[in-house]
Design an enzyme around this catalytic site. Structure first.
Site, short mmCIF file in Angstrom:
data_model
loop_
_atom_site.label_atom_id
_atom_site.label_comp_id
_atom_site.label_asym_id
_atom_site.label_seq_id
_atom_site.Cartn_x
_atom_site.Cartn_y
_atom_site.Cartn_z
N GLU A 242 -1.89 0.98 13.33
CA GLU A 242 -3.07 1.32 12.52
C GLU A 242 -4.35 1.07 13.31
OE1 GLU A 242 -3.54 -1.10 9.01
OE2 GLU A 242 -4.87 0.40 8.12
N GLU B 126 0.84 -1.18 0.00
CA GLU B 126 0.00 0.00 0.00
C GLU B 126 0.90 1.25 0.00
OE1 GLU B 126 -3.47 -0.74 2.25
OE2 GLU B 126 -4.37 1.15 1.70
#
Ligand code: BGC
Length: 746
Positions: free
Chosen positions: A624, A344
Site C-alpha cells: 500500500e 477494510e
C-alpha cells in the site's frame, strides 16, 4: 427467502428432503438456483454442488442480489436431500473499521429453487418455503475479518441423508424480500486458485510456532490433524513478521484467527466462510509435532482467465511483475478491493481507477468489472449522482469517527465511474459497456460540474488528492505535495473528455457537444489559473504527469512541463515522488515528452521509495505504501499499512504497452501499435496478450549492436510497427522478425 426460526449462531444449516417423481421417466434436466442473505454452500445428497466459494458474493444488496445456477442432474437420488450451509459473509459479518457488523441485516436468509424436467416434459420444483427445517452446524463462529471456528465434535453428515430426525432443529419463517432484486451471476465465481505448501516451520524469539508459506496470499489454511478430543488448535495469520514475530498491527481490529476443536479422530479443517491476507501463520495448541504436510495454504480469487504475460532479463523487475499479479488475484475476490487483510477489504474506487488498465491486460476482467460497475451505478442512482468511495457502499451505514469527511464526489475515486468503463471498452472493444454505463458516467461528470467554483476549477470540497504521496507524513496520507485543485481539475477534464468521446461513439450528439464544451472550459480554466510559463501550481511530479498525459497543455507548455518533470525526477534521485493520482501516469508522461531514460531510471530504482524497493525487501505482493516496511525491517507506523494493495502496481500497464510494446490503436486491439521501447539496460523482453481477435506477442532482444524484434499478430488485425530510430511500417499478420541497429536510437 427464508430464515431459521431460531438463531443458531455460527453457520446454520437448512435442509429439505423430497422424492423425485417416478411416473414421468428419467430426469432430463435438473437446475438449482440459489442465493442468500449471507454466503451459502449448497449440498445435494452429501455432495457439495460446486467448488464456488462465498456465493453470492458481495453486491449492493439493497438493489441487487445475485443467484448462482448449477446443473445438478448427476447428484440426484430417488430420495434427494438438498442442504444449504450459510455463513455471515458480507451481509451479516463485520464491514469497515468501526467495529460494526450486520450492516445489511441481522438475519441470515436463503432462497433456492430446484427445477427438474422429466422425459415426458413434466416438471417438478422444490423451492425454499416453510416445509424446510434449520439447525446448527459444526461451524460455531465465522466472520470474513475475524476468522472461523469449527468444533469437529459436532460434525455429522446425517442432515444430508434421508430420514434425518432433526433433533434440536427448528422450523423456518419467510422473510420479507423483494424478488425483483435477484439477478443472475454474469461475473465469475470465487474459487480456489492455487495451493501452497509451507516453506518453513520455525520457532519465534518468544517461542511461538511460525509457518511461512513463502508468498503473501489471500485465502486460508487447510489443516489435517489428529489429537485428543477437545484439543483446541488456533491459527493466526499475518502478512509479515516484525522482530521475528507475527506482525498483526497492520490488521488493525481484524482478528484473522481460525480455531478448531479436535474430534479425537483424523480431522480436516478448511474455513470457507472467512479469508485472510497472509504469508505467515502462528499455530498454537498443535498436538505433537507439526509437519509441513499437515498444512496447505489455499489461495482464493475470482475465477479470471489469464490473458497477459510480461517477462524481462531483469529478475527484480520480473519479481515486481509477479507481485502485481499476486496482488491483483488476492484483491479480486468477487469485487475489486483495496486490501484483503485488515478491517477494510472494501471496493475502494480510487484503487481500481488506477489499476484497471493493468488488470485488463493481465486477465479478462470484462464480466468481473462490468458487474461491479452495475453496483456502482445502483449506488450512484440512490446518492444524488455521487459515486461513493467504496462500491458496494457500506460506509453509508457506519458510524464514522468525528472528523471523518462526508462522502462526496472526489477526484480519481469517483472518476472510476468513467475511467473503468472506458478501460473495458479500450481493452475489449465492446461499446455495450459504454451504453450500459453512460447514464452513470454522465451523471458523475455533471455532478462534478455542479461543484466547480466560479473560476471554473474543481477546487472545492474534500479530496484524497495524490493520496499516499511518499513525502506525506505517515499519519496524514492526504497531505501530498500536489495541490488538490490541480489534481481534481485535471481529473475532471479527463472524465469530461472521455464522456464526450463516449457520447460520440454512442451517437448521442447533444451530450457529445455538452461534454466537449465542458472539457474545453475545464482545460481553459486549468491553463489560466494553474499554468504559468510551463510551471504548474504546486510544482511537483504528479501535477506535471497528469497535465501531460491527460492532454491539458499546449505544445510549448507540454515541452516545458516534460523538462520540469524530468528535472524533478532527477532531483529526487529517481526515487518515486508520486501517490495514487500520479503513479499510474508518471512513466507515460516522461515517455511522451522524450524522457524515456528518466522513466527507466525511475522504474529501476531500488532505494526507498521506489517500485523495486519492496522487492529488495522480500515483498511478494505490491504494498500500500512505498515503505509499508521500513528499511530497518520494522512496519510503517501509519494506521493504514497493508502489504497487499494493487494501486501502486499500476505502472505494469506502462510495462506492457511501452517497455513490451503492445498497445491498442483501436478499441479491443482491432488495430495494434507495436512499439517496444528498449532501455534501462534490459536485453530481453517478452510480452503477450490474448485479445478478442487472437494472440499478440512481442519479443525483443538486444545482442551486440542489433535489436531483434519478433512479433506475432492475429490474422485480420493490422496496425503499425514502430521501432526505435525507424520509420513506421505496416504490421504484418503472423510471425515476423525485424532487426534494426541499436546505434539508430542509442
Ligand atoms: C484504502 C485505500 C483507499 C483509501 C481512500 C484506504 O484506507 O485502503 O486504498 O483508496 O483509504 O483514501
Amino acid at each position: 427467502m427464508i430464515a431459521a426460526a431460531e438463531d443458531f449462531g455460527g453457520a446454520p444449516l437448512f435442509r429439505r428432503e423430497f422424492m423425485v417423481s417416478r411416473e414421468h421417466g428419467d430426469v432430463t434436466e435438473a437446475t438449482l438456483k440459489v442465493s442468500a442473505l449471507g454466503v451459502v454452500e449448497p449440498w445435494i445428497n452429501g455432495q457439495r454442488v460446486s467448488g464456488d466459494l462465498l456465493t453470492p458474493g458481495w453486491s449492493s444488496y439493497e438493489w441487487r442480489l445475485r443467484y448462482a445456477t448449477y446443473d445438478v442432474r448427476h447428484l440426484l437420488a430417488p430420495t434427494t436431500v438438498l442442504g444449504l450451509c450459510v455463513g455471515n459473509g458480507w451481509y451479516r459479518g463485520r464491514l469497515g473499521w468501526t467495529g460494526q457488523s450486520a450492516v445489511y441485516g441481522a438475519e441470515l436468509g436463503i432462497i433456492a429453487q430446484l427445477d427438474l424436467t422429466f422425459a415426458d416434459g413434466t416438471t417438478q420444483s422444490i423451492v425454499t418455503d416453510d416445509t424446510w427445517i434449520a439447525g446448527p452446524s459444526a461451524v460455531t463462529a465465522n466472520d470474513l475479518y475475524d476468522g472461523q471456528s469449527i468444533d469437529a465434535r459436532l460434525r455429522s453428515d446425517a442432515w444430508l441423508q434421508p430420514d434425518f430426525t432433526g433433533d434440536g432443529w427448528s422450523g423456518v419463517h419467510r422473510l420479507d424480500f423483494d424478488r425483483g432484486i435477484l439477478t443472475p451471476y454474469t461475473s465469475p465465481p470465487v474459487t480456489r486458485w492455487r495451493t501452497l505448501h509451507p516453506v518453513s516451520i520455525t520457532t519465534s524469539p518468544t517461542g511461538k510456532t511460525l509457518v511461512d508459506f513463502g508468498q503473501n496470499l489471500v485465502g486460508w489454511i487447510r489443516v489435517q490433524v489428529k489429537g485428543p478430543q477437545g484439543t483446541t488448535v488456533t491459527i493466526s495469520h499475518a502478512e509479515v513478521l516484525e522482530h521475528g514475530e507475527l506482525g498483526v498491527r497492520p490488521l488493525r481490529t481484524a482478528r484473522a484467527t481460525d480455531s478448531y476443536i479436535l474430534s479425537g479422530h483424523a480431522d480436516t479443517f478448511e474455513p470457507t466462510f472467512t479469508f485472510h491476507g497472509f504469508r505467515y501463520a502462528e499455530i498454537t495448541g498443535w498436538p505433537g509435532e507439526l509437519h509441513e504436510e499437515d498444512l496447505l495454504a489455499v489461495a482464493i480469487s475470482s475465477d479470471l482467465r489469464a490473458t497477459g504475460t510480461f517477462h524481462t532479463s531483469n529478475s527484480l523487475l520480473n519479481k515486481f511483475h509477479e507481485n502485481v499479479v499476486w496482488g491483483m488475484r488476492g484483491n479480486f475476490v468477487d469485487i475489486p478491493t483495496d486490501c484483503p487483510q485488515r478491517d477494510e477489504r472494501l471496493g475502494w474506487t480510487g484503487d481500481i481507477a488506477a489499476f484497471a488498465p493493468t488488470a485488463a491486460f493481465l486477465y479478462d476482467v470484462e464480466p468481473f468489472l462490468a458487474e461491479w460497475l452495475k453496483n456502482l451505478a445502483a449506488e450512484q442512482e440512490h446518492h444524488d449522482g455521487i459515486i461513493a468511495w467504496v462500491i458496494p457502499d457500506p460506509l453509508k451505514y457506519l458510524e464514522m469517527p468525528v472528523g471523518f469527511p462526508e462522502v462526496g464526489s472526489t477526484a480519481v475515486w469517483s472518476d472510476a465511474g468513467v475511467w473503468v468503463p472506458w478501460t473495458l471498452y479500450q481493452a475489449y472493444g465492446d461499446s455495450a459497456i459504454l451504453e450500459a454505463q453512460f447514464d452513470s458516467m454522465s451523471a458523475h461528470v455533471r455532478r462534478v460540474q455542479s461543484l466547480l467554483s466560479p473560476s471554473g476549477l474543481w477546487d472545492t470540497g474534500f479530496q484524497f488528492g495524490d493520496w499516499l504521496d511518499p513525502d506525506a507524513p505517515p499519519e496524514s496520507p492526504a497531505k501530498a505535495k500536489a495541490d488538490t485543485g490541480v489534481v481534481a481539475t485535471a481529473c475532471a477534464y479527463r472524465s469530461a473528455s472521455l464522456v464526450a468521446q463516449t457520447a460520440a461513439i454512442l451517437h448521442r450528439d447533444a451530450q457529445a457537444a455538452e461534454f466537449t464544451a465542458l472539457a474545453g472550459r475545464l482545460r481553459a480554466a486549468f491553463n489560466e489559473h494553474y499554468v504559468e510559463d510551463g510551471r504548474i501550481v504546486s510544482d511537483c511530479t504528479t501535477v506535471y504527469s497528469l497535465a501531460i498525459v491527460f492532454g491539458l497543455l499546449g505544445q510549448a507548455d507540454q515541452d516545458a512541463a516534460g523538462e520540469r518533470l524530468a528535472q524533478l525526477t532527477k532531483e529526487a534521485q529517481y526515487r518515486i515522488s508520486t501517490g495514487f493520482a500520479g503513479t499510474p501516469f508518471i512513466t507515460d508522461a516522461l515517455t511522451m515528452t522524450n524522457h524515456l531514460e528518466e522513466a527507466y531510471k525511475l522504474l529501476l530504482e531500488e532505494s526507498c521509495p521506489s517500485w523495486l524497493y519492496p522487492v529488495t525487501m522480500g515483498a511478494t505482493t505490491v504494498w500500500e505504501r512505498w515503505d509499508s516496511m521500513l528499511p530497518d525491517g520494522t512496519i510503517n507506523t501509519g494506521q493504514m499499512t497493508s502489504f497487499n494493495h494493487y494501486a501502486l502496481g499500476a505502472v505494469a500497464d506502462w510495462l506492457h504497452r511501452v517497455v513490451g510494446g503492445i498497445s491498442a490503436l483501436a478499441p479491443g486491439y482491432a488495430q495494434l501499435l507495436i512499439a517496444p521501447h528498449p532501455g534501462g539496460g534490459l536485453t530481453d523482453v517478452e510480452t503477450s496478450l490474448e485479445t478478442r481477435h487472437g494472440r499478440v506477442a512481442v519479443h525483443w532482444s538486444i545482442a551486440g549492436d542489433s535489436l531483434q524484434v519478433q512479433t506475432e499478430v492475429p490474422e485480420g488485425v493490422g496496425g503499425i510497427l514502430r521501432l526505435p530510430g525507424q520509420r513506421d511500417q505496416p504490421l504484418q499478420p503472423g510471425r515476423t522478425t525485424t532487426t534494426v541497429p541499436v546505434r539508430a536510437f542509442a
